[in-house]
Design a protein around this motif. Structure first.
Motif, PDB file in Angstrom:
ATOM      1  N   ASN A  60       0.855  -1.184   0.000  1.00  0.00           N
ATOM      2  CA  ASN A  60       0.000   0.000   0.000  1.00  0.00           C
ATOM      3  C   ASN A  60       0.893   1.237   0.000  1.00  0.00           C
ATOM      4  OD1 ASN A  60      -1.790   2.088   0.393  1.00  0.00           O
ATOM      5  ND2 ASN A  60      -2.469   1.419   2.410  1.00  0.00           N
ATOM      6  N   PRO A  61       1.148   1.822  -1.171  1.00  0.00           N
ATOM      7  CA  PRO A  61       2.050   2.983  -1.257  1.00  0.00           C
ATOM      8  C   PRO A  61       1.594   4.183  -0.426  1.00  0.00           C
ATOM      9  CG  PRO A  61       1.603   2.094  -3.439  1.00  0.00           C
ATOM     10  CD  PRO A  61       0.680   1.387  -2.487  1.00  0.00           C
ATOM     11  N   ASN A  62       0.334   4.212  -0.006  1.00  0.00           N
ATOM     12  CA  ASN A  62      -0.173   5.320   0.802  1.00  0.00           C
ATOM     13  C   ASN A  62      -0.262   4.979   2.290  1.00  0.00           C
ATOM     14  OD1 ASN A  62      -0.444   6.987  -1.438  1.00  0.00           O
ATOM     15  ND2 ASN A  62      -2.496   6.249  -1.862  1.00  0.00           N
ATOM     16  N   ASP A  63       0.404   3.917   2.713  1.00  0.00           N
ATOM     17  CA  ASP A  63       0.397   3.518   4.120  1.00  0.00           C
ATOM     18  C   ASP A  63       1.217   4.541   4.907  1.00  0.00           C
ATOM     19  OD1 ASP A  63       0.845   2.408   6.647  1.00  0.00           O
ATOM     20  OD2 ASP A  63       0.900   0.360   5.860  1.00  0.00           O
ATOM     21  N   ILE A  64       0.519   5.490   5.497  1.00  0.00           N
ATOM     22  CA  ILE A  64       1.180   6.606   6.160  1.00  0.00           C
ATOM     23  C   ILE A  64       2.022   6.165   7.349  1.00  0.00           C
ATOM     24  CG2 ILE A  64      -0.775   7.233   7.629  1.00  0.00           C
ATOM     25  CD1 ILE A  64       1.653   9.606   5.828  1.00  0.00           C
ATOM     26  N   LEU A  65       1.570   5.174   8.084  1.00  0.00           N
ATOM     27  CA  LEU A  65       2.345   4.699   9.228  1.00  0.00           C
ATOM     28  C   LEU A  65       3.649   4.037   8.781  1.00  0.00           C
ATOM     29  CD1 LEU A  65      -0.506   3.304  11.492  1.00  0.00           C
ATOM     30  CD2 LEU A  65       0.723   5.467  11.717  1.00  0.00           C
ATOM     31  N   ALA A  66       3.580   3.292   7.703  1.00  0.00           N
ATOM     32  CA  ALA A  66       4.790   2.648   7.186  1.00  0.00           C
ATOM     33  C   ALA A  66       5.750   3.692   6.616  1.00  0.00           C
ATOM     34  CB  ALA A  66       4.436   1.611   6.130  1.00  0.00           C
ATOM     35  N   LEU A  67       5.209   4.680   5.908  1.00  0.00           N
ATOM     36  CA  LEU A  67       6.064   5.747   5.376  1.00  0.00           C
ATOM     37  C   LEU A  67       6.748   6.501   6.518  1.00  0.00           C
ATOM     38  CD1 LEU A  67       3.709   7.107   2.566  1.00  0.00           C
ATOM     39  CD2 LEU A  67       5.965   6.061   2.212  1.00  0.00           C
ATOM     40  N   GLY A  68       5.966   6.869   7.521  1.00  0.00           N
ATOM     41  CA  GLY A  68       6.544   7.573   8.661  1.00  0.00           C
ATOM     42  C   GLY A  68       7.575   6.731   9.386  1.00  0.00           C
ATOM     43  N   GLY A  69       7.262   5.455   9.571  1.00  0.00           N
ATOM     44  CA  GLY A  69       8.199   4.557  10.252  1.00  0.00           C
ATOM     45  C   GLY A  69       9.497   4.397   9.492  1.00  0.00           C
ATOM     46  N   LEU A  70       9.398   4.240   8.173  1.00  0.00           N
ATOM     47  CA  LEU A  70      10.609   4.100   7.358  1.00  0.00           C
ATOM     48  C   LEU A  70      11.440   5.377   7.417  1.00  0.00           C
ATOM     49  CD1 LEU A  70      12.318   2.375   5.452  1.00  0.00           C
ATOM     50  CD2 LEU A  70      10.903   3.226   3.555  1.00  0.00           C
ATOM     51  N   GLY A  71      10.775   6.512   7.330  1.00  0.00           N
ATOM     52  CA  GLY A  71      11.504   7.775   7.448  1.00  0.00           C
ATOM     53  C   GLY A  71      12.199   7.898   8.794  1.00  0.00           C
ATOM     54  N   ALA A  92       2.859  14.157   1.140  1.00  0.00           N
ATOM     55  CA  ALA A  92       1.957  14.188  -0.010  1.00  0.00           C
ATOM     56  C   ALA A  92       0.680  13.390   0.257  1.00  0.00           C
ATOM     57  CB  ALA A  92       2.654  13.654  -1.260  1.00  0.00           C
ATOM     58  N   VAL A  93       0.800  12.301   1.020  1.00  0.00           N
ATOM     59  CA  VAL A  93      -0.360  11.473   1.353  1.00  0.00           C
ATOM     60  C   VAL A  93      -1.261  12.206   2.345  1.00  0.00           C
ATOM     61  CG1 VAL A  93      -1.107   9.316   2.455  1.00  0.00           C
ATOM     62  CG2 VAL A  93       0.800   9.288   0.846  1.00  0.00           C
ATOM     63  N   THR A  94      -0.671  12.888   3.310  1.00  0.00           N
ATOM     64  CA  THR A  94      -1.444  13.604   4.341  1.00  0.00           C
ATOM     65  C   THR A  94      -0.943  15.050   4.449  1.00  0.00           C
ATOM     66  OG1 THR A  94       0.060  12.868   6.064  1.00  0.00           O
ATOM     67  CG2 THR A  94      -1.918  11.530   5.706  1.00  0.00           C
ATOM     68  N   PRO A  95      -1.258  15.883   3.474  1.00  0.00           N
ATOM     69  CA  PRO A  95      -0.715  17.251   3.470  1.00  0.00           C
ATOM     70  C   PRO A  95      -1.195  18.107   4.644  1.00  0.00           C
ATOM     71  CG  PRO A  95      -2.369  16.987   1.758  1.00  0.00           C
ATOM     72  CD  PRO A  95      -2.129  15.631   2.336  1.00  0.00           C
ATOM     73  N   ASN A  96      -2.273  17.729   5.276  1.00  0.00           N
ATOM     74  CA  ASN A  96      -2.791  18.520   6.401  1.00  0.00           C
ATOM     75  C   ASN A  96      -2.385  17.966   7.757  1.00  0.00           C
ATOM     76  OD1 ASN A  96      -4.082  20.378   4.706  1.00  0.00           O
ATOM     77  ND2 ASN A  96      -5.793  18.977   4.437  1.00  0.00           N
ATOM     78  N   GLU A  97      -1.378  17.114   7.785  1.00  0.00           N
ATOM     79  CA  GLU A  97      -0.875  16.521   9.021  1.00  0.00           C
ATOM     80  C   GLU A  97       0.441  17.211   9.388  1.00  0.00           C
ATOM     81  OE1 GLU A  97      -0.272  14.746  12.316  1.00  0.00           O
ATOM     82  OE2 GLU A  97      -2.075  14.162  11.209  1.00  0.00           O
ATOM     83  N   ALA A  98       0.432  17.957  10.477  1.00  0.00           N
ATOM     84  CA  ALA A  98       1.599  18.731  10.904  1.00  0.00           C
ATOM     85  C   ALA A  98       2.813  17.851  11.180  1.00  0.00           C
ATOM     86  CB  ALA A  98       1.256  19.544  12.142  1.00  0.00           C
ATOM     87  N   THR A  99       2.584  16.642  11.663  1.00  0.00           N
ATOM     88  CA  THR A  99       3.674  15.750  12.051  1.00  0.00           C
ATOM     89  C   THR A  99       4.671  15.542  10.919  1.00  0.00           C
ATOM     90  OG1 THR A  99       2.236  14.614  13.597  1.00  0.00           O
ATOM     91  CG2 THR A  99       4.208  13.426  12.877  1.00  0.00           C
TER      92      THR A  99
END
Length: 196
Positions: A60-71, A92-99
């Motif tokens: 799932n290329p839009n898996d925000i938790l996995a993207l954040g974790g990898l970063g 890009a997946v969550t542009p309105n997320e300050a984190t």
């Protein structure tokens, strides 16, 4: 595609390890989260974590938790350019997320790109004016730019948001160190209740 329950348990365990490895070094050493080892301790092997996150992102290329974790893993490894790329995707997946603006700002800062870092931090702060991580980071940037009054304002705002949160406590310590250079830790311990 449904995840089996043990996938979530593995993912949660990985997330706890990443948070432990990223947050504690920043809170206690003031460093950018680079990994430290002692002569008796071999370097940590991040490859299984990287592979797990990459597998999740592949599914799932839009898996925000996995993207954040990898970063976060890349930041801990000192691979700031890789972290920047992953956080850019997360943003890009969550542009309105300050984190993710804040995390991207940290990656830019570690790459020596202060203007981009400030732009990301300010975008994040515009979305969430009470984001303690961004407030602490902006204070650190201000302090490193020899703007102690501005640094203290950011840190005080982080304390005002929640003094008992670990980031609020970190901000208290940074203010105390600024006011009393050379002190080890003059801020009150975390979660101290002065009325007891």
């Amino acid at each position: 595609m449904k995840f089996k329950s043990y996938y979530w348990a593995v993912f949660a365990a990985i997330a706890v390890v990443v948070i432990f490895l990223l947050v504690l070094p920043r809170v206690f050493s003031g460093s950018g989260g680079s990994s430290s080892t002692t002569p008796n301790q071999p370097p940590y092997d991040y490859n299984p974590m990287i592979e797990a996150y990459q597998d999740l992102i592949k599914a799932n290329p839009n898996d925000i938790l996995a993207l954040g974790g990898l970063g976060d893993v890349y930041m801990n490894m000192g691979k700031y350019a890789d972290a920047k790329d992953v956080y850019t995707k997360a943003e890009a997946v969550t542009p309105n997320e300050a984190t993710y603006h804040g995390r991207l700002g940290e990656a830019y800062f570690e790459l020596g790109q202060s203007d981009q870092a400030l732009a990301e931090f300010n975008k994040g702060l515009a979305l969430d004016p009470n984001n303690q991580a961004i407030l602490v980071d902006l204070g650190i940037i201000s302090s490193s730019a020899n703007k102690p009054a501005q640094a203290k304002q950011y840190w005080q705002k982080a304390v005002d948001v929640n003094a008992n949160d670990p980031l609020g406590h970190t901000a208290k310590e940074l203010i105390a160190q600024m006011e009393n250079p050379g002190s080890v830790t003059t801020a009150p311990p975390l979660n101290q209740n002065p009325h007891q």
